[in-house]
Scaffold this active site. Structure first.
Site, short mmCIF file in Angstrom:
data_model
loop_
_atom_site.label_atom_id
_atom_site.label_comp_id
_atom_site.label_asym_id
_atom_site.label_seq_id
_atom_site.Cartn_x
_atom_site.Cartn_y
_atom_site.Cartn_z
N SER A 7 0.84 -1.20 0.00
CA SER A 7 0.00 0.00 0.00
C SER A 7 0.87 1.25 0.00
O SER A 7 1.60 1.50 0.98
CB SER A 7 -0.90 0.02 1.23
OG SER A 7 -1.48 1.32 1.38
N HIS A 32 -1.11 -1.40 -4.24
CA HIS A 32 -2.38 -1.07 -3.59
C HIS A 32 -2.50 0.44 -3.36
O HIS A 32 -1.62 1.05 -2.76
CB HIS A 32 -2.47 -1.82 -2.25
CG HIS A 32 -3.81 -1.80 -1.60
ND1 HIS A 32 -4.82 -2.68 -1.93
CD2 HIS A 32 -4.30 -1.02 -0.61
CE1 HIS A 32 -5.88 -2.43 -1.16
NE2 HIS A 32 -5.60 -1.44 -0.36
N ASP A 34 -4.73 3.18 -1.61
CA ASP A 34 -5.80 3.45 -0.62
C ASP A 34 -6.33 4.85 -0.82
O ASP A 34 -5.69 5.84 -0.46
CB ASP A 34 -5.22 3.29 0.80
CG ASP A 34 -5.14 1.83 1.20
OD1 ASP A 34 -4.08 1.40 1.68
OD2 ASP A 34 -6.14 1.13 1.01
N MET A 36 -8.95 7.78 -0.15
CA MET A 36 -9.79 8.19 0.97
C MET A 36 -10.38 9.59 0.74
O MET A 36 -9.70 10.46 0.20
CB MET A 36 -8.94 8.21 2.25
CG MET A 36 -8.32 6.88 2.56
SD MET A 36 -7.27 6.96 4.02
CE MET A 36 -6.70 5.27 4.10
N HIS A 65 -8.35 0.63 -3.90
CA HIS A 65 -9.29 0.44 -2.79
C HIS A 65 -9.94 1.78 -2.49
O HIS A 65 -9.31 2.68 -1.93
CB HIS A 65 -8.48 -0.08 -1.58
CG HIS A 65 -9.24 -0.21 -0.32
ND1 HIS A 65 -8.59 -0.38 0.89
CD2 HIS A 65 -10.57 -0.22 -0.04
CE1 HIS A 65 -9.49 -0.48 1.86
NE2 HIS A 65 -10.69 -0.40 1.32
N MET A 67 -12.10 4.04 -0.43
CA MET A 67 -12.73 4.25 0.86
C MET A 67 -13.49 5.58 0.76
O MET A 67 -13.07 6.61 1.29
CB MET A 67 -11.70 4.25 1.99
CG MET A 67 -11.17 2.86 2.28
SD MET A 67 -9.70 2.82 3.28
CE MET A 67 -8.43 2.92 2.00
N MET A 135 -11.08 -5.94 5.62
CA MET A 135 -10.36 -4.96 6.42
C MET A 135 -10.05 -5.58 7.77
O MET A 135 -10.96 -5.99 8.50
CB MET A 135 -11.18 -3.68 6.59
CG MET A 135 -11.34 -2.86 5.33
SD MET A 135 -9.79 -2.51 4.50
CE MET A 135 -8.98 -1.50 5.75
N GLY A 140 -8.88 3.79 7.36
CA GLY A 140 -8.59 5.22 7.49
C GLY A 140 -7.13 5.52 7.68
O GLY A 140 -6.62 6.52 7.17
N PHE A 141 -6.43 4.62 8.39
CA PHE A 141 -5.03 4.92 8.69
C PHE A 141 -4.18 3.65 8.67
O PHE A 141 -4.65 2.58 9.06
CB PHE A 141 -4.90 5.58 10.08
CG PHE A 141 -5.58 6.91 10.16
CD1 PHE A 141 -6.92 6.99 10.56
CD2 PHE A 141 -4.93 8.08 9.78
CE1 PHE A 141 -7.59 8.20 10.60
CE2 PHE A 141 -5.59 9.31 9.82
CZ PHE A 141 -6.93 9.37 10.22
N GLY A 142 -2.94 3.82 8.18
CA GLY A 142 -1.99 2.71 8.26
C GLY A 142 -1.42 2.62 9.67
O GLY A 142 -1.71 3.46 10.53
N GLY A 143 -0.63 1.59 9.90
CA GLY A 143 0.10 1.48 11.17
C GLY A 143 -0.73 1.00 12.35
O GLY A 143 -0.30 1.09 13.50
N ASP A 169 -6.30 -6.45 4.57
CA ASP A 169 -5.70 -5.11 4.53
C ASP A 169 -5.73 -4.48 5.92
O ASP A 169 -6.79 -4.22 6.46
CB ASP A 169 -6.53 -4.26 3.55
CG ASP A 169 -6.03 -2.84 3.39
OD1 ASP A 169 -6.57 -2.14 2.53
OD2 ASP A 169 -5.11 -2.43 4.13
N GLY A 170 -4.49 -4.31 6.47
CA GLY A 170 -4.43 -3.57 7.72
C GLY A 170 -3.71 -4.32 8.82
O GLY A 170 -4.18 -5.38 9.25
N GLY A 171 -2.56 -3.78 9.23
CA GLY A 171 -1.83 -4.38 10.36
C GLY A 171 -1.12 -5.66 10.02
O GLY A 171 -0.81 -6.46 10.90
N GLY A 191 1.38 -2.05 4.23
CA GLY A 191 1.84 -0.68 4.04
C GLY A 191 3.11 -0.48 4.85
O GLY A 191 4.22 -0.65 4.37
C1 DX5 Z 1 -6.49 1.58 6.25
C2 DX5 Z 1 -5.50 1.34 5.15
C3 DX5 Z 1 -4.35 0.52 5.69
C4 DX5 Z 1 -3.22 0.36 4.74
C5 DX5 Z 1 -2.23 -0.66 5.25
O1 DX5 Z 1 -7.58 2.24 5.73
O2 DX5 Z 1 -6.13 0.63 4.08
O3 DX5 Z 1 -4.86 -0.73 6.07
O4 DX5 Z 1 -3.70 -0.08 3.53
O5 DX5 Z 1 -1.79 -0.18 6.43
P1 DX5 Z 1 -0.65 -0.94 7.28
O6 DX5 Z 1 -0.13 -2.09 6.48
O7 DX5 Z 1 0.39 0.14 7.48
O8 DX5 Z 1 -1.33 -1.35 8.53
ZN ZN Z 2 -6.56 -0.69 1.33
#
Ligand code: DX5
Ligand code: ZN
Length: 210
Positions: A7, A32, A34, A36, A65, A67, A135, A140-143, A169-171, A191
């Site tokens: 991402s 990917h 993202d 938003m 993706h 959002m 998800m 909304g946010f990475g990390g 996707d996510g974490g 990401g």
């Molecule tokens: C949330 C994003 C994150 C991103 C990946 O809306 O879609 O999930 O893609 O984030 P990481 O891999 O940094 O958790």
């Molecule tokens: Zn995504």
């Protein structure tokens, strides 16, 4: 083989070209995006212009993706910009119309579920989907940290007869990637764990060896 779709949300915004080269050189087939709108999720990212520029330089599967609260208004723009696979949220406005429009525009269609939306919500449209994106964080946010309870949806989707790609996707990190593969996820969005890694190629190698 498990696929990795890095991402670019987590990449250095001043060095997105280099980030895409890193993903390409690490053997990632997908990239990917993202997208938003600051309304469906409390964050803003980038639009079709970045995708159009990347399409000129790279041969990725452009895994987009959305959002967005109103994704239907942007299907054409992302199709024209070069999206290979366009994913919209089941929770967004005009969801069913979006899937029809994405397919009519010649793209592969994906549906994304927020963590608390059950897999059953996709039952009526499963045969029109190329991909389901689970998800594993609140979008909304990475990390953020992965929510493992989401993974049961992968098995539920297969029991419902879904035969397409299941992406998460996510974490996602090298430490939990094997758990996702065992749960039946075939494509991982990473990401932070990829773009902030000392050696992204080593991360990709680990994922591809799962
Ligand atoms: C949330 C994003 C994150 C991103 C990946 O809306 O879609 O999930 O893609 O984030 P990481 O891999 O940094 O958790
Ligand atoms: Zn995504």
């Amino acid at each position: 083989m498990i696929k990795l779709s890095p991402s670019i949300l987590a990449a250095d915004p001043l060095r997105l070209y280099e980030a895409a080269c890193t993903a390409r050189d690490a053997g990632c087939d997908e990239l990917h995006f993202d997208v938003m709108d600051g309304h469906f999720v409390p964050n803003l990212s980038f639009g079709p212009g970045l995708l159009k520029a990347m399409k000129k330089e790279f041969a990725f599967v452009f895994d987009v993706h959305l959002m967005l609260s109103d994704p239907l208004s942007y299907v054409k723009a992302f199709g024209d910009a070069g999206a290979t696979l366009l994913t919209v949220h089941q929770e967004a406005n005009d969801f069913e119309q979006c899937i029809k429009s994405i397919r009519a525009y010649g793209m592969k269609a994906g549906a994304s579920l927020k963590p608390h939306t059950p897999a059953e919500a996709l039952q009526p449209l499963l045969n029109q989907l190329d991909r389901v994106l689970l998800m594993t964080v609140e979008p909304g946010f990475g990390g953020q940290s992965l929510m493992p309870e989401v993974l049961v949806k992968a098995g539920q989707l297969r029991e419902m007869g879904f035969t397409g790609s299941i992406e998460a996707d996510g974490g996602i990190t090298c430490d939990n990637a094997a758990m996702l593969a065992r749960a039946g996820v075939d494509t991982l969005v990473m990401g932070t764990a990829f773009f902030k890694a000392k050696d992204p190629a080593a991360v990709a190698k680990k994922v591809h060896e799962l």
